[in-house]
Design a protein around this motif. Structure first.
Motif, mmCIF file in Angstrom:
data_model
loop_
_atom_site.group_PDB
_atom_site.id
_atom_site.type_symbol
_atom_site.label_atom_id
_atom_site.label_comp_id
_atom_site.label_asym_id
_atom_site.label_seq_id
_atom_site.Cartn_x
_atom_site.Cartn_y
_atom_site.Cartn_z
ATOM 1 N N GLY A 29 3.232 -7.400 9.726
ATOM 2 C CA GLY A 29 2.456 -6.691 10.748
ATOM 3 C C GLY A 29 1.359 -5.853 10.127
ATOM 4 O O GLY A 29 0.670 -6.288 9.194
ATOM 5 N N ASP A 30 1.210 -4.611 10.601
ATOM 6 C CA ASP A 30 0.163 -3.721 10.106
ATOM 7 C C ASP A 30 0.321 -3.399 8.622
ATOM 8 O O ASP A 30 -0.653 -3.076 7.953
ATOM 9 C CB ASP A 30 0.139 -2.417 10.905
ATOM 10 C CG ASP A 30 -0.342 -2.620 12.334
ATOM 11 O OD1 ASP A 30 -1.008 -3.641 12.605
ATOM 12 O OD2 ASP A 30 -0.043 -1.753 13.179
ATOM 13 N N MET A 31 1.557 -3.497 8.116
ATOM 14 C CA MET A 31 1.772 -3.233 6.683
ATOM 15 C C MET A 31 0.968 -4.178 5.807
ATOM 16 O O MET A 31 0.557 -3.816 4.706
ATOM 17 C CB MET A 31 3.257 -3.375 6.322
ATOM 18 C CG MET A 31 4.105 -2.191 6.680
ATOM 19 S SD MET A 31 5.821 -2.423 6.158
ATOM 20 C CE MET A 31 5.647 -2.739 4.416
ATOM 21 N N ALA A 32 0.730 -5.398 6.280
ATOM 22 C CA ALA A 32 -0.013 -6.382 5.485
ATOM 23 C C ALA A 32 -1.406 -5.872 5.129
ATOM 24 O O ALA A 32 -1.970 -6.265 4.108
ATOM 25 C CB ALA A 32 -0.107 -7.708 6.238
ATOM 26 N N ASP A 33 -1.944 -4.976 5.949
ATOM 27 C CA ASP A 33 -3.283 -4.453 5.697
ATOM 28 C C ASP A 33 -3.335 -3.448 4.544
ATOM 29 O O ASP A 33 -4.413 -3.095 4.089
ATOM 30 C CB ASP A 33 -3.840 -3.799 6.966
ATOM 31 C CG ASP A 33 -4.054 -4.808 8.075
ATOM 32 O OD1 ASP A 33 -4.255 -5.997 7.777
ATOM 33 O OD2 ASP A 33 -4.008 -4.401 9.255
ATOM 34 N N LEU A 34 -2.169 -2.991 4.076
ATOM 35 C CA LEU A 34 -2.134 -2.063 2.945
ATOM 36 C C LEU A 34 -2.440 -2.753 1.620
ATOM 37 O O LEU A 34 -2.761 -2.093 0.638
ATOM 38 C CB LEU A 34 -0.746 -1.402 2.828
ATOM 39 C CG LEU A 34 -0.267 -0.537 3.979
ATOM 40 C CD1 LEU A 34 1.164 -0.075 3.705
ATOM 41 C CD2 LEU A 34 -1.187 0.649 4.193
ATOM 42 N N TYR A 35 -2.297 -4.079 1.599
ATOM 43 C CA TYR A 35 -2.345 -4.827 0.347
ATOM 44 C C TYR A 35 -3.312 -6.004 0.398
ATOM 45 O O TYR A 35 -3.658 -6.497 1.451
ATOM 46 C CB TYR A 35 -0.975 -5.473 0.025
ATOM 47 C CG TYR A 35 0.236 -4.775 0.512
ATOM 48 C CD1 TYR A 35 0.769 -3.703 -0.190
ATOM 49 C CD2 TYR A 35 0.897 -5.206 1.667
ATOM 50 C CE1 TYR A 35 1.916 -3.071 0.248
ATOM 51 C CE2 TYR A 35 2.053 -4.567 2.106
ATOM 52 C CZ TYR A 35 2.555 -3.501 1.398
ATOM 53 O OH TYR A 35 3.685 -2.880 1.831
ATOM 54 N N GLU A 36 -3.647 -6.471 -0.801
ATOM 55 C CA GLU A 36 -4.140 -7.831 -0.990
ATOM 56 C C GLU A 36 -2.868 -8.629 -1.235
ATOM 57 O O GLU A 36 -2.072 -8.277 -2.111
ATOM 58 C CB GLU A 36 -5.077 -7.920 -2.191
ATOM 59 C CG GLU A 36 -6.336 -7.093 -2.064
ATOM 60 C CD GLU A 36 -7.242 -7.536 -0.931
ATOM 61 O OE1 GLU A 36 -7.211 -8.740 -0.562
ATOM 62 O OE2 GLU A 36 -7.984 -6.693 -0.415
#
Length: 92
Positions: free
Chosen positions: A71-78
């Motif tokens: 979810g939104d956690m994916a946006d924290l990383y490459e």
């Protein structure tokens, strides 16, 4: 499901701190509830609060299913998602 190893590289120092702060307050049951579904299931995570990367082993139908589960956690990383087709388990 297929096996994937994912290298999550934090986009900034702030996202790294946010990740580990959020994880500190979660129990194993909470992790299970958020990171396992019919399409993707987090198996194991390796991390170090001082490094800009964390590594995960997932079982999933596709890379997209991993990102959807994050979810939104994916946006924290490459997210470098690699399917692993050859598995050798020689664990003690």
């Amino acid at each position: 499901m297929k096996n994937y190893l994912v290298t999550h590289t934090f986009k900034s120092d702030d996202t790294r701190k946010a990740h580990f702060e959020a994880a500190q307050g979660m129990t194993e049951e909470q992790f299970r509830a958020h990171m396992k579904n019919d399409n993707a299931s987090l198996q194991m995570n390796w991390g170090n609060e001082e490094l800009m990367k964390t590594y995960c082993w997932w079982k999933a139908n596709s890379p997209e299913d991993i990102l959807n589960t994050l979810g939104d956690m994916a946006d924290l990383y490459e997210n470098d998602i690699q399917e692993m087709t050859n598995i050798l388990d020689i664990a003690d």
